[in-house]
Motif scaffolding. Structure first.
Motif, PDB file in Angstrom:
ATOM      1  N   ASP A 252       0.945  -1.055   0.061  1.00 26.11           N
ATOM      2  CA  ASP A 252       0.006   0.102   0.009  1.00 26.11           C
ATOM      3  C   ASP A 252       0.816   1.095   0.087  1.00 26.11           C
ATOM      4  O   ASP A 252       1.532   1.431   0.966  1.00 26.11           O
ATOM      5  CB  ASP A 252      -0.867  -0.074   1.361  1.00 26.11           C
ATOM      6  CG  ASP A 252      -1.968   1.229   1.289  1.00 26.11           C
ATOM      7  OD1 ASP A 252      -1.750   1.948   0.638  1.00 26.11           O
ATOM      8  OD2 ASP A 252      -3.055   0.721   1.691  1.00 26.11           O
TER       9      ASP A 252
ATOM     10  N   ASP B 104      -7.040 -12.436   6.784  1.00 27.53           N
ATOM     11  CA  ASP B 104      -6.530 -12.085   5.261  1.00 27.53           C
ATOM     12  C   ASP B 104      -5.785 -10.852   5.397  1.00 27.53           C
ATOM     13  O   ASP B 104      -6.005  -9.864   6.221  1.00 27.53           O
ATOM     14  CB  ASP B 104      -7.902 -11.854   4.573  1.00 27.53           C
ATOM     15  CG  ASP B 104      -7.700 -11.733   3.079  1.00 27.53           C
ATOM     16  OD1 ASP B 104      -7.034 -10.605   2.664  1.00 27.53           O
ATOM     17  OD2 ASP B 104      -8.189 -12.393   2.303  1.00 27.53           O
TER      18      ASP B 104
ATOM     19  N   ARG C  67      -5.749  -8.277   3.751  1.00 29.02           N
ATOM     20  CA  ARG C  67      -6.448  -7.127   3.392  1.00 29.02           C
ATOM     21  C   ARG C  67      -7.008  -6.560   4.798  1.00 29.02           C
ATOM     22  O   ARG C  67      -7.318  -5.379   4.780  1.00 29.02           O
ATOM     23  CB  ARG C  67      -7.474  -7.348   2.108  1.00 29.02           C
ATOM     24  CG  ARG C  67      -6.870  -7.616   0.988  1.00 29.02           C
ATOM     25  CD  ARG C  67      -8.039  -8.468   0.113  1.00 29.02           C
ATOM     26  NE  ARG C  67      -8.482  -9.706   0.340  1.00 29.02           N
ATOM     27  CZ  ARG C  67      -9.239 -10.574  -0.203  1.00 29.02           C
ATOM     28  NH1 ARG C  67      -9.716  -9.897  -1.366  1.00 29.02           N
ATOM     29  NH2 ARG C  67      -9.813 -11.523   0.045  1.00 29.02           N
ATOM     30  N   GLU C  68      -7.513  -7.469   5.464  1.00 31.37           N
ATOM     31  CA  GLU C  68      -7.783  -6.874   6.944  1.00 31.37           C
ATOM     32  C   GLU C  68      -6.980  -5.860   7.710  1.00 31.37           C
ATOM     33  O   GLU C  68      -7.271  -4.919   8.108  1.00 31.37           O
ATOM     34  CB  GLU C  68      -8.384  -8.044   7.801  1.00 31.37           C
ATOM     35  CG  GLU C  68      -9.386  -8.978   7.305  1.00 31.37           C
ATOM     36  CD  GLU C  68     -10.759  -8.248   7.485  1.00 31.37           C
ATOM     37  OE1 GLU C  68     -10.834  -7.068   8.204  1.00 31.37           O
ATOM     38  OE2 GLU C  68     -11.729  -8.590   6.802  1.00 31.37           O
TER      39      GLU C  68
ATOM     40  N   ALA D 297      -6.882  -2.797   5.669  1.00 29.54           N
ATOM     41  CA  ALA D 297      -8.008  -2.041   6.075  1.00 29.54           C
ATOM     42  C   ALA D 297      -8.138  -1.575   7.436  1.00 29.54           C
ATOM     43  O   ALA D 297      -8.486  -0.115   7.595  1.00 29.54           O
ATOM     44  CB  ALA D 297      -9.370  -3.020   5.880  1.00 29.54           C
TER      45      ALA D 297
END
Length: 223
Positions: free
Chosen positions: A21, A104, A106-107, A110
């Motif tokens: 990111d 995951d 992605r958690e 986020a």
């Protein structure tokens, strides 16, 4: 942000995920809780990502000190341990988020973005345990306090909408865009919500939103 874990391989893996990111920069690492607190003092990161079980000062004790002494840094717990007692202690200590290493990746991204923007974030597995604890009177219920009085009797309609979006992990800016409010107004609503519910931070408010069944409404824009 800061990454604190006593295992070098874990820190490297977390850094690799965060490096995906471009909006996240790791400015420091720490091997234990005391190093984490010292690094937050030196670098003042937006987010400190802490493991729970570290030598010396553990992650929860470090979170309490950061929350008390350096409130400009949001704290997220990232741990293997999802037991109710750990979750409750972290929330009572002022953690703004709680993630599991088995989540995951992605958690993780986020969660970091949510707390950096002033929001709160619980991974779905942790949120489920917290809500179950509230319903059964387990350790997580003590982390939040009594919420027996219906929310409708405490909050205005606008505050209900804001609380629903807090429960979805949105920041003040994101809530403002969703509800067509300036960020300062959202901040004032959040402060009023915390006071009316008798909770200490956005994580506890988010839990209240889950328990009240507001989170689904928040994902639809608070309608």
């Amino acid at each position: 942000m800061l990454v604190a874990d006593d295992e070098a391989l874990v820190r490297a893996a977390v850094r690799a995920i965060l490096a995906r990111d471009p909006g996240i920069e790791v400015v420091a690492e720490a091997r234990d809780g005391q190093e984490a607190v010292d690094a937050v003092r030196e670098h003042r990161p937006d987010v400190a990502l802490l493991d729970i079980q570290m030598p010396g000062l553990d992650g929860i004790a470090a979170a309490e000190r950061i929350h008390r002494e350096l409130p400009g840094t949001a704290v997220v717990m990232l741990t293997t341990f999802g037991e109710d007692d750990f979750i409750a202690r972290a929330l009572r200590g002022g953690a703004d988020g709680f993630l599991l290493k088995a989540d995951d990746p992605r958690e993780l991204l986020a969660g970091v973005h949510a707390v950096a923007g002033g929001g709160a974030y619980l991974s779905p597995k942790v949120a489920a345990r917290v809500v179950a604890g509230l319903r059964t009177g387990g350790p997580d219920a003590a982390a939040v306090g009594p919420l027996t009085e219906p929310l409708a009797e405490r909050l205005t309609e606008r505050e209900h909408a804001v609380l629903a979006l807090v429960g979805c992990g949105l920041s003040n800016a994101e809530i403002g865009r969703r509800l067509f409010l300036v960020e300062g107004t959202v901040k004032a609503h959040v402060s009023a919500i915390l006071a009316k519910l008798g909770v200490r931070n956005r994580v506890e408010a988010a839990i209240a939103a889950y328990e009240a069944g507001l989170v689904g409404r928040g994902r639809d824009g608070g309608r």
